[in-house]
Design a protein around this motif. Structure first.
Motif, PDB file in Angstrom:
ATOM      1  N   ASP A  47       0.817  -1.214   0.000  1.00  0.00           N
ATOM      2  CA  ASP A  47       0.000   0.000   0.000  1.00  0.00           C
ATOM      3  C   ASP A  47       0.850   1.263   0.000  1.00  0.00           C
ATOM      4  OD1 ASP A  47      -2.160  -1.682   0.108  1.00  0.00           O
ATOM      5  OD2 ASP A  47      -2.588  -1.341   2.230  1.00  0.00           O
ATOM      6  N   HIS A  48       2.105   1.134   0.395  1.00  0.00           N
ATOM      7  CA  HIS A  48       2.979   2.306   0.499  1.00  0.00           C
ATOM      8  C   HIS A  48       4.040   2.360  -0.603  1.00  0.00           C
ATOM      9  CE1 HIS A  48       1.226   3.034   4.464  1.00  0.00           C
ATOM     10  NE2 HIS A  48       1.490   1.780   4.794  1.00  0.00           N
ATOM     11  N   TRP A  49       4.015   1.425  -1.536  1.00  0.00           N
ATOM     12  CA  TRP A  49       5.060   1.356  -2.557  1.00  0.00           C
ATOM     13  C   TRP A  49       5.227   2.678  -3.299  1.00  0.00           C
ATOM     14  CZ3 TRP A  49       4.440  -3.948  -5.532  1.00  0.00           C
ATOM     15  CH2 TRP A  49       4.811  -4.999  -4.669  1.00  0.00           C
ATOM     16  N   TYR A  50       4.103   3.269  -3.688  1.00  0.00           N
ATOM     17  CA  TYR A  50       4.148   4.505  -4.470  1.00  0.00           C
ATOM     18  C   TYR A  50       3.704   5.704  -3.643  1.00  0.00           C
ATOM     19  CZ  TYR A  50       4.455   1.045  -8.193  1.00  0.00           C
ATOM     20  OH  TYR A  50       4.843  -0.012  -8.981  1.00  0.00           O
ATOM     21  N   GLY A  51       3.742   5.533  -2.324  1.00  0.00           N
ATOM     22  CA  GLY A  51       3.274   6.594  -1.449  1.00  0.00           C
ATOM     23  C   GLY A  51       4.306   6.959  -0.395  1.00  0.00           C
ATOM     24  N   ASP A  52       3.930   6.779   0.847  1.00  0.00           N
ATOM     25  CA  ASP A  52       4.762   7.193   1.982  1.00  0.00           C
ATOM     26  C   ASP A  52       5.953   6.243   2.117  1.00  0.00           C
ATOM     27  OD1 ASP A  52       5.873   7.870   4.426  1.00  0.00           O
ATOM     28  OD2 ASP A  52       3.939   8.198   5.403  1.00  0.00           O
ATOM     29  N   GLU A  84       9.498   1.935   4.652  1.00  0.00           N
ATOM     30  CA  GLU A  84      10.711   1.486   5.344  1.00  0.00           C
ATOM     31  C   GLU A  84      10.369   0.887   6.712  1.00  0.00           C
ATOM     32  OE1 GLU A  84      14.926   3.041   7.294  1.00  0.00           O
ATOM     33  OE2 GLU A  84      13.801   4.404   5.977  1.00  0.00           O
ATOM     34  N   ALA A  85       9.439   1.500   7.412  1.00  0.00           N
ATOM     35  CA  ALA A  85       9.067   0.995   8.739  1.00  0.00           C
ATOM     36  C   ALA A  85       8.526  -0.423   8.651  1.00  0.00           C
ATOM     37  CB  ALA A  85       8.046   1.922   9.383  1.00  0.00           C
ATOM     38  N   LEU A  86       7.671  -0.692   7.653  1.00  0.00           N
ATOM     39  CA  LEU A  86       7.082  -2.020   7.532  1.00  0.00           C
ATOM     40  C   LEU A  86       8.095  -3.045   7.022  1.00  0.00           C
ATOM     41  CD1 LEU A  86       3.488  -1.295   6.210  1.00  0.00           C
ATOM     42  CD2 LEU A  86       4.255  -1.676   8.543  1.00  0.00           C
ATOM     43  N   VAL A  87       9.010  -2.617   6.172  1.00  0.00           N
ATOM     44  CA  VAL A  87      10.061  -3.533   5.713  1.00  0.00           C
ATOM     45  C   VAL A  87      10.965  -3.906   6.886  1.00  0.00           C
ATOM     46  CG1 VAL A  87      12.115  -3.730   4.261  1.00  0.00           C
ATOM     47  CG2 VAL A  87       9.994  -2.805   3.306  1.00  0.00           C
ATOM     48  N   ARG A  88      11.306  -2.932   7.724  1.00  0.00           N
ATOM     49  CA  ARG A  88      12.093  -3.227   8.921  1.00  0.00           C
ATOM     50  C   ARG A  88      11.335  -4.171   9.858  1.00  0.00           C
ATOM     51  NH1 ARG A  88      16.429  -0.388  10.725  1.00  0.00           N
ATOM     52  NH2 ARG A  88      17.298   1.132   9.267  1.00  0.00           N
ATOM     53  N   PHE A  89      10.062  -3.920  10.024  1.00  0.00           N
ATOM     54  CA  PHE A  89       9.209  -4.770  10.851  1.00  0.00           C
ATOM     55  C   PHE A  89       9.288  -6.209  10.340  1.00  0.00           C
ATOM     56  CE2 PHE A  89       4.659  -4.726  12.865  1.00  0.00           C
ATOM     57  CZ  PHE A  89       4.768  -6.050  13.243  1.00  0.00           C
ATOM     58  N   THR A  90       9.121  -6.388   9.032  1.00  0.00           N
ATOM     59  CA  THR A  90       9.154  -7.729   8.454  1.00  0.00           C
ATOM     60  C   THR A  90      10.506  -8.391   8.665  1.00  0.00           C
ATOM     61  OG1 THR A  90       7.576  -7.011   6.763  1.00  0.00           O
ATOM     62  CG2 THR A  90       8.781  -9.052   6.346  1.00  0.00           C
ATOM     63  N   ASP A  91      11.577  -7.644   8.455  1.00  0.00           N
ATOM     64  CA  ASP A  91      12.922  -8.181   8.651  1.00  0.00           C
ATOM     65  C   ASP A  91      13.129  -8.634  10.091  1.00  0.00           C
ATOM     66  OD1 ASP A  91      15.821  -8.552   7.958  1.00  0.00           O
ATOM     67  OD2 ASP A  91      16.052  -6.899   9.378  1.00  0.00           O
ATOM     68  N   GLU A  92      12.639  -7.850  11.035  1.00  0.00           N
ATOM     69  CA  GLU A  92      12.796  -8.208  12.446  1.00  0.00           C
ATOM     70  C   GLU A  92      11.960  -9.440  12.800  1.00  0.00           C
ATOM     71  OE1 GLU A  92      13.806  -3.607  13.759  1.00  0.00           O
ATOM     72  OE2 GLU A  92      11.801  -4.428  14.122  1.00  0.00           O
ATOM     73  N   TRP A 100      -3.647  -0.767  11.655  1.00  0.00           N
ATOM     74  CA  TRP A 100      -5.022  -1.137  12.002  1.00  0.00           C
ATOM     75  C   TRP A 100      -5.940   0.078  11.886  1.00  0.00           C
ATOM     76  CZ3 TRP A 100      -6.748  -2.998  17.557  1.00  0.00           C
ATOM     77  CH2 TRP A 100      -8.015  -3.604  17.468  1.00  0.00           C
ATOM     78  N   GLU A 101      -5.487   1.232  12.387  1.00  0.00           N
ATOM     79  CA  GLU A 101      -6.276   2.462  12.267  1.00  0.00           C
ATOM     80  C   GLU A 101      -6.465   2.842  10.800  1.00  0.00           C
ATOM     81  OE1 GLU A 101      -4.057   5.277  14.492  1.00  0.00           O
ATOM     82  OE2 GLU A 101      -4.581   4.410  16.444  1.00  0.00           O
ATOM     83  N   ARG A 102      -5.410   2.696  10.015  1.00  0.00           N
ATOM     84  CA  ARG A 102      -5.491   3.033   8.590  1.00  0.00           C
ATOM     85  C   ARG A 102      -6.510   2.126   7.897  1.00  0.00           C
ATOM     86  NH1 ARG A 102      -2.943   1.653   3.733  1.00  0.00           N
ATOM     87  NH2 ARG A 102      -1.799  -0.044   4.736  1.00  0.00           N
ATOM     88  N   GLU A 103      -6.443   0.832   8.181  1.00  0.00           N
ATOM     89  CA  GLU A 103      -7.389  -0.100   7.582  1.00  0.00           C
ATOM     90  C   GLU A 103      -8.805   0.182   8.055  1.00  0.00           C
ATOM     91  OE1 GLU A 103      -8.899  -3.391   5.399  1.00  0.00           O
ATOM     92  OE2 GLU A 103      -7.075  -2.185   5.230  1.00  0.00           O
ATOM     93  N   ASN A 104      -8.971   0.453   9.333  1.00  0.00           N
ATOM     94  CA  ASN A 104     -10.296   0.725   9.886  1.00  0.00           C
ATOM     95  C   ASN A 104     -10.940   1.918   9.196  1.00  0.00           C
ATOM     96  OD1 ASN A 104     -12.270   0.072  12.108  1.00  0.00           O
ATOM     97  ND2 ASN A 104     -11.882   2.219  12.588  1.00  0.00           N
ATOM     98  N   GLY A 105     -10.137   2.932   8.888  1.00  0.00           N
ATOM     99  CA  GLY A 105     -10.662   4.130   8.255  1.00  0.00           C
ATOM    100  C   GLY A 105     -11.133   3.913   6.827  1.00  0.00           C
ATOM    101  N   ARG A 106     -10.729   2.809   6.225  1.00  0.00           N
ATOM    102  CA  ARG A 106     -11.095   2.530   4.836  1.00  0.00           C
ATOM    103  C   ARG A 106     -12.398   1.759   4.715  1.00  0.00           C
ATOM    104  NH1 ARG A 106      -5.949  -0.553   2.484  1.00  0.00           N
ATOM    105  NH2 ARG A 106      -7.445  -0.847   0.787  1.00  0.00           N
ATOM    106  N   LEU A 107     -12.865   1.197   5.816  1.00  0.00           N
ATOM    107  CA  LEU A 107     -13.961   0.228   5.742  1.00  0.00           C
ATOM    108  C   LEU A 107     -15.335   0.870   5.909  1.00  0.00           C
ATOM    109  CD1 LEU A 107     -12.550  -2.741   7.858  1.00  0.00           C
ATOM    110  CD2 LEU A 107     -12.290  -2.313   5.409  1.00  0.00           C
ATOM    111  N   SER A 108     -16.313   0.273   5.250  1.00  0.00           N
ATOM    112  CA  SER A 108     -17.710   0.596   5.525  1.00  0.00           C
ATOM    113  C   SER A 108     -18.140  -0.131   6.794  1.00  0.00           C
ATOM    114  CB  SER A 108     -18.589   0.153   4.353  1.00  0.00           C
ATOM    115  OG  SER A 108     -18.599  -1.283   4.275  1.00  0.00           O
ATOM    116  N   HIS A 109     -19.308   0.233   7.290  1.00  0.00           N
ATOM    117  CA  HIS A 109     -19.812  -0.452   8.486  1.00  0.00           C
ATOM    118  C   HIS A 109     -19.968  -1.942   8.225  1.00  0.00           C
ATOM    119  CE1 HIS A 109     -22.111  -1.267  12.127  1.00  0.00           C
ATOM    120  NE2 HIS A 109     -22.994  -1.903  11.361  1.00  0.00           N
ATOM    121  N   ALA A 110     -20.487  -2.301   7.055  1.00  0.00           N
ATOM    122  CA  ALA A 110     -20.702  -3.724   6.741  1.00  0.00           C
ATOM    123  C   ALA A 110     -19.383  -4.473   6.668  1.00  0.00           C
ATOM    124  CB  ALA A 110     -21.466  -3.860   5.423  1.00  0.00           C
ATOM    125  N   GLU A 111     -18.364  -3.853   6.090  1.00  0.00           N
ATOM    126  CA  GLU A 111     -17.051  -4.490   5.999  1.00  0.00           C
ATOM    127  C   GLU A 111     -16.438  -4.674   7.385  1.00  0.00           C
ATOM    128  OE1 GLU A 111     -15.486  -2.923   1.637  1.00  0.00           O
ATOM    129  OE2 GLU A 111     -15.360  -1.585   3.381  1.00  0.00           O
TER     130      GLU A 111
END
Length: 309
Positions: free
Chosen positions: A92-97, A102-110, A205-216
């Motif tokens: 989701d961040h490849w062409y963005g932030d 970098e934070a998520l790549v470091r997370f995965t490496d750890e 989790w907050e980012r994902e939550n903000g994308r969802l409809s109530h049904a989702e």
């Protein structure tokens, strides 16, 4: 300051912490040591062994080490699906932030490093314990099952895990000087990196939550309830296997009543370790409450109620 800027700064803080506390398995954690099998692995705050008052001190010691071996294996297990999910989310961040990326790549490496650490710990535990121990769930099968759930539910479970990991170390492992020094150090260094991972879990989790409809989101709640049931199935299976292993290696024949009490005690302890302690962690409870409706929270609480005793 925009929400995007604020989040970028939070990701940047996680990167800075990751750089500062970076550790190596051999140089910093194991350091050529082996486990001291004259000492417990898990403290009573996690193992709940003192509830089994009929066990002799040597038997309580053995059961603590069995639980500690499973505890390490459980983290190696869950970090498989966590690493996969974080690698997936990085897309989701490849062409963005790029800071978030970098934070998520470091997370995965750890998380990959943590998996290696726990594989090494299993080998060291096996060297000093009798043959016959089995850790029944497999990382790939569990990951495949978990990752069928919605991203919202997987992030909720991941945040729950990362937060109870910290609580266990701060409230039990850190303060107990009677447990094996190497065992405590494993979770000291694990805790250092998991502290940053929990922050990233919350951001994603907050980012994902903000994308969802109530049904989702409502479907996500159902998925989370299903994931908790899957975790409970794992702990029930492993509690039974560990009870059988203890009975065959404790040095005497347990009565039928004692064997049943050991099995029930392990199930109680494992539900506490992997489900209840996280649900009761205030930080997780606050985060969850901000994302769900009162009706959705009631559904979650109703599903948890049979496991809370």
């Amino acid at each position: 300051m925009t929400m995007t800027t604020n989040r970028t700064e939070q990701y940047a803080k996680c990167i800075a912490a990751s750089r500062r506390i970076r550790w190596d398995i051999d140089r910093d954690v194991i350091r050529g040591r082996e486990f001291d099998f004259s000492r417990r692995f898990l403290p009573d705050g996690l193992s709940r062994i003192r509830r089994l008052a009929f066990l002799a001190p040597a038997e309580q010691l053995r059961l603590s080490q069995i639980q500690g071996r499973t505890y390490a294996n459980m983290f190696g297990l869950v970090e498989r699906f966590i690493a996969i999910k974080m690698l997936e989310l990085s897309r989701d961040h490849w062409y963005g932030d790029q800071v978030a990326l970098e934070a998520l790549v470091r997370f995965t490496d750890e998380e990959l490093k943590h998996q290696e650490l726990f594989r090494r710990i299993e080998l060291l535990a096996g060297k000093g314990m009798p043959a016959g121990y089995q850790f029944l769930p497999t990382a790939n099968a569990v990951a495949a099952q978990v990752l069928q759930a919605s991203t919202w539910a997987v992030l909720a479970l991941t945040c729950h895990i990362e937060l109870f990991t910290q609580a266990h170390y701060r409230h039990s492992l850190e303060a107990d000087e009677e447990i094996s020094e190497l065992y405590r150090d494993v979770f000291l260094f694990h805790w250092k990196e998991e502290s940053q991972h929990a922050l990233l879990d919350e951001l994603e989790w907050e980012r994902e939550n903000g994308r969802l409809s109530h049904a989702e989101r409502d479907r996500g709640v159902d998925d989370l309830i299903g994931l908790v049931a899957a975790v409970d199935a794992i702990v029930r299976q492993q509690a039974s296997a560990d009870a059988d292993y203890f009975a065959s290696t404790c040095g005497r024949a347990l009565t039928a009543q004692e064997a049943a009490e050991v099995a029930a005690g392990l199930l109680h302890a494992y539900r506490w370790q992997y489900i209840v302690s996280g649900v009761q962690e205030p930080r997780f409870a606050r985060a969850l409450a901000l994302m769900v409706t009162a009706e959705q929270m009631k559904r979650i609480q109703a599903a948890l109620q049979p496991l809370m005793g």
